[in-house]
Design an enzyme around this catalytic site. Structure first.
Site, PDB file in Angstrom:
ATOM      1  N   ASP A 284      56.375  53.315  47.556  1.00  0.00           N
ATOM      2  CA  ASP A 284      55.591  52.315  48.284  1.00  0.00           C
ATOM      3  C   ASP A 284      54.160  52.854  48.296  1.00  0.00           C
ATOM      4  O   ASP A 284      53.816  53.706  49.111  1.00  0.00           O
ATOM      5  CB  ASP A 284      56.131  52.152  49.708  1.00  0.00           C
ATOM      6  CG  ASP A 284      55.364  51.090  50.477  1.00  0.00           C
ATOM      7  OD1 ASP A 284      55.071  50.030  49.899  1.00  0.00           O
ATOM      8  OD2 ASP A 284      55.054  51.320  51.662  1.00  0.00           O
TER       9      ASP A 284
ATOM     10  N   GLU B  29      56.105  49.249  44.102  1.00  0.00           N
ATOM     11  CA  GLU B  29      55.769  47.921  44.626  1.00  0.00           C
ATOM     12  C   GLU B  29      54.607  47.338  43.839  1.00  0.00           C
ATOM     13  O   GLU B  29      53.589  47.998  43.626  1.00  0.00           O
ATOM     14  CB  GLU B  29      55.412  48.000  46.104  1.00  0.00           C
ATOM     15  CG  GLU B  29      55.140  46.625  46.700  1.00  0.00           C
ATOM     16  CD  GLU B  29      54.914  46.669  48.200  1.00  0.00           C
ATOM     17  OE1 GLU B  29      55.906  46.720  48.949  1.00  0.00           O
ATOM     18  OE2 GLU B  29      53.744  46.678  48.607  1.00  0.00           O
TER      19      GLU B  29
ATOM     20  N   ASP C 251      56.624  52.905  55.647  1.00  0.00           N
ATOM     21  CA  ASP C 251      56.389  53.203  54.227  1.00  0.00           C
ATOM     22  C   ASP C 251      57.612  53.864  53.586  1.00  0.00           C
ATOM     23  O   ASP C 251      57.945  53.595  52.433  1.00  0.00           O
ATOM     24  CB  ASP C 251      55.169  54.129  54.070  1.00  0.00           C
ATOM     25  CG  ASP C 251      53.973  53.637  54.865  1.00  0.00           C
ATOM     26  OD1 ASP C 251      53.199  52.847  54.329  1.00  0.00           O
ATOM     27  OD2 ASP C 251      53.849  54.050  56.030  1.00  0.00           O
TER      28      ASP C 251
END
Length: 198
Positions: free
Chosen positions: A7, A68, A141
């Site tokens: 992330d 991501e 996160d």
């Protein structure tokens, strides 16, 4: 299949490694967050992220990396930092010969919660349940990185199998066509030989 989920972020870059196969609950291997000080020069922050990511890959030996996909937000400064960290993650994985998959936030949410509009709380709750964790992964996160890895194990694994099946089918069809051409060539040669004897 073992996947490292990333992330991306400059201040906090979530990392999560899970192992599993499509259709079955994956297992947690490792989870953590890379933190870089906001007062440090951006280039040095990116080097810190790169070094720790490389260390994680060396330690946990993932088969793939899921990152991501960066999407436009109102805060351009945040998007820039996220995009830079994302690029570093992709370069580190590519340098080690690992395939990189990009997933949008809505894809990841849909994979782990069933809804592409789930909030962070719902994602964290489902990640905790899917991985059968005794404690919720924090900060968000870290949970998001695990969700990315889960998404890749479930969706990426299926996509890989479909791709392998399609490739295998294409190989079989190509072999059948080659054999057919060979048989036709042999028949023509036999007919030509018969006609030559007359």
């Amino acid at each position: 299949m073992r996947v490292l989920g990333v992330d991306p972020g400059l201040t906090r870059c979530g990392l999560g490694v899970v192992e599993g196969t499509p259709g079955k609950p994956p297992a947690l291997v490792a989870v953590g967050v890379i933190r870089t000080p906001a007062d440090l020069d951006v280039s040095k922050r990116l080097v810190l992220i790169e070094e720790e990511l490389d260390e994680w890959i060396a330690r946990h030996q993932p088969d793939a990396v899921a990152v991501e996909r960066v999407f436009a937000q109102h805060n351009v400064r945040t998007v820039m930092g996220t995009a830079q960290a994302s690029g570093v993650a992709m370069v580190v994985a590519a340098r080690r010969g690992l395939p990189v998959a990009l997933h949008t936030p809505s894809e990841v949410k849909a994979a782990v919660t069933g809804s592409g509009r789930a909030d962070k709380e719902q994602v964290t709750t489902m990640v905790t349940r899917i991985l059968k964790l005794s404690e919720r992964p924090t900060p968000a996160d870290a949970a998001d990185a695990l969700a990315l890895a889960i998404c890749q194990v479930w969706r990426g694994g299926v996509a890989n199998k479909l791709q392998q099946a399609a490739s295998s089918r294409a190989n079989v069809e190509a072999l059948a066509q080659a054999q057919s051409r060979l048989q036709v060539a042999r028949l023509r040669a036999a007919v030509a030989a018969q006609q030559g004897k007359r």
